[in-house]
Design an enzyme around this catalytic site. Structure first.
Site, PDB file in Angstrom:
ATOM      1  N   SER A   4      40.824  62.092  49.111  1.00  0.00           N
ATOM      2  CA  SER A   4      40.232  61.777  50.470  1.00  0.00           C
ATOM      3  C   SER A   4      39.241  60.839  50.270  1.00  0.00           C
ATOM      4  O   SER A   4      38.409  60.803  49.408  1.00  0.00           O
ATOM      5  CB  SER A   4      39.869  63.092  51.059  1.00  0.00           C
ATOM      6  OG  SER A   4      39.693  62.991  52.261  1.00  0.00           O
ATOM      7  N   ASP A   5      38.820  60.255  51.385  1.00  0.00           N
ATOM      8  CA  ASP A   5      37.858  59.204  51.469  1.00  0.00           C
ATOM      9  C   ASP A   5      37.269  59.217  53.065  1.00  0.00           C
ATOM     10  O   ASP A   5      38.047  59.420  53.964  1.00  0.00           O
ATOM     11  CB  ASP A   5      38.041  57.812  51.202  1.00  0.00           C
ATOM     12  CG  ASP A   5      36.700  57.045  50.958  1.00  0.00           C
ATOM     13  OD1 ASP A   5      36.270  57.141  50.048  1.00  0.00           O
ATOM     14  OD2 ASP A   5      36.684  56.346  51.895  1.00  0.00           O
ATOM     15  N   SER A   6      35.769  59.145  53.147  1.00  0.00           N
ATOM     16  CA  SER A   6      35.391  59.078  54.406  1.00  0.00           C
ATOM     17  C   SER A   6      34.463  57.905  54.366  1.00  0.00           C
ATOM     18  O   SER A   6      33.598  57.347  53.389  1.00  0.00           O
ATOM     19  CB  SER A   6      34.443  60.339  54.623  1.00  0.00           C
ATOM     20  OG  SER A   6      35.280  61.396  54.839  1.00  0.00           O
ATOM     21  N   ALA A  64      40.252  59.628  55.558  1.00  0.00           N
ATOM     22  CA  ALA A  64      41.897  59.707  55.094  1.00  0.00           C
ATOM     23  C   ALA A  64      42.190  60.733  54.057  1.00  0.00           C
ATOM     24  O   ALA A  64      41.036  61.086  53.329  1.00  0.00           O
ATOM     25  CB  ALA A  64      42.182  58.308  54.870  1.00  0.00           C
TER      26      ALA A  64
END
Ligand code: DGT
Length: 192
Positions: free
Chosen positions: A68-70, A105
Site C-alpha cells: 500500500s502507498d499514500s 492505493a
C-alpha cells in the site's frame, strides 16, 4: 495468512482491528527512484505503482502479499513524508487554507504477479493555519507525524487541521481497507 509488505503502524493497526491474520515485513523499495521514473504520471498511478512495487518486493511463494502507498497532492504539488520538523512546518504553511487530495492505493501480489490493485482518494479541506497553531501543533505531534504523509494523524490532533473531509476514513488513515477486505474474501483469505 497474508504478508503485509509495510512498516506502517497505521496499516498494521487497520488489519489487526479488522481481524485479518497477517505477517508484516518491511518492503525494501526505492520509492524516490520509482517516482522519478514516472514524470507526468497522475498521482493515483504513482501511488498504485508504489503499492505494487511493495507487494512484489517480498518473495512469499504462494502467499498473498499486500502493498500500500499514500501520497498527498495540494495544488498539483505532490508531498511525501516530511524529512524534519522544519519541513513539516513548511508543508503545513503550504497546506493552509487549501484542498488536499490524499491518494491511498493497495495491491495484492502472489507468486511474483500482481493479482489485484485499487486506487482510492479522499479530499481534506485544510483551514487557515496560524503560525502559533503550527508551532503548538508540532510541539505536540512531532515526531509522531514524521511517518505520516500530510503531516497528520487524523485519529490524533491532525483532526484540528481540517474544516471538512470527503472520502473513506481508511483511505485517510493510509489504505483503502474496505476494498482490501473484499479482495481478501475473493481470494479465500477471509470468510465471505
Ligand atoms: N496514524 C496515521 N498514519 C497516517 C495517517 N495518514 C497517513 N498515515 C501514514 C500511513 C503510512 O504509514 C504513511 C504514508 O507513507 P507511505 O505510504 O510511504 O508508507 P510508509 O513509508 O509509512 O510505510 P510502507 O511504505 O508501507 O512500509 O502515512 C493518519 O491519519 N494516521
Amino acid at each position: 495468512m497474508i504478508v503485509l509488505a509495510s512498516k506502517s503502524a497505521s496499516r498494521r493497526a487497520m488489519l489487526e482491528a479488522a481481524g485479518v491474520a497477517f505477517e508484516a515485513q518491511a518492503a525494501n523499495v526505492d520509492e524516490r527512484a520509482i517516482e522519478a521514473g514516472m514524470e507526468g504520471a497522475r498521482p493515483d498511478q504513482v501511488a498504485l505503482a508504489l503499492a505494487e512495487a511493495k507487494a512484489l518486493a517480498i518473495p512469499a511463494d504462494e502467499r498473498l502479499v499486500l502493498g500500500s502507498d499514500s501520497l498527498v497532492v495540494v495544488e498539483n504539488r505532490r508531498f511525501d513524508k516530511p524529512e524534519n520538523r522544519e519541513e513539516a512546518a513548511e508543508h503545513l504553511r503550504f497546506f493552509s487554507g487549501k484542498a488536499m487530495q490524499l491518494h491511498s492505493a493497495a495491491a495484492l501480489a502472489r507468486g511474483g504477479e500482481i493479482v489485484w490493485r485499487h486506487p482510492a482518494v479522499a479530499m481534506l479541506f485544510t483551514r487557515e493555519l496560524s503560525e502559533d497553531f503550527i508551532t503548538a501543533y508540532l510541539d505536540a505531534e512531532w515526531p509522531a507525524v514524521a511517518g505520516c504523509v500530510g503531516v497528520f494523524r487524523i485519529e490524533a490532533m491532525g483532526v484540528q487541521l481540517f474544516e471538512r473531509i470527503e472520502g473513506d476514513q481508511f483511505t485517510v488513515l493510509g489504505m483503502p481497507l474496505l476494498p482490501v477486505l473484499g479482495a481478501l474474501r475473493d481470494h479465500g483469505e477471509l470468510p465471505s
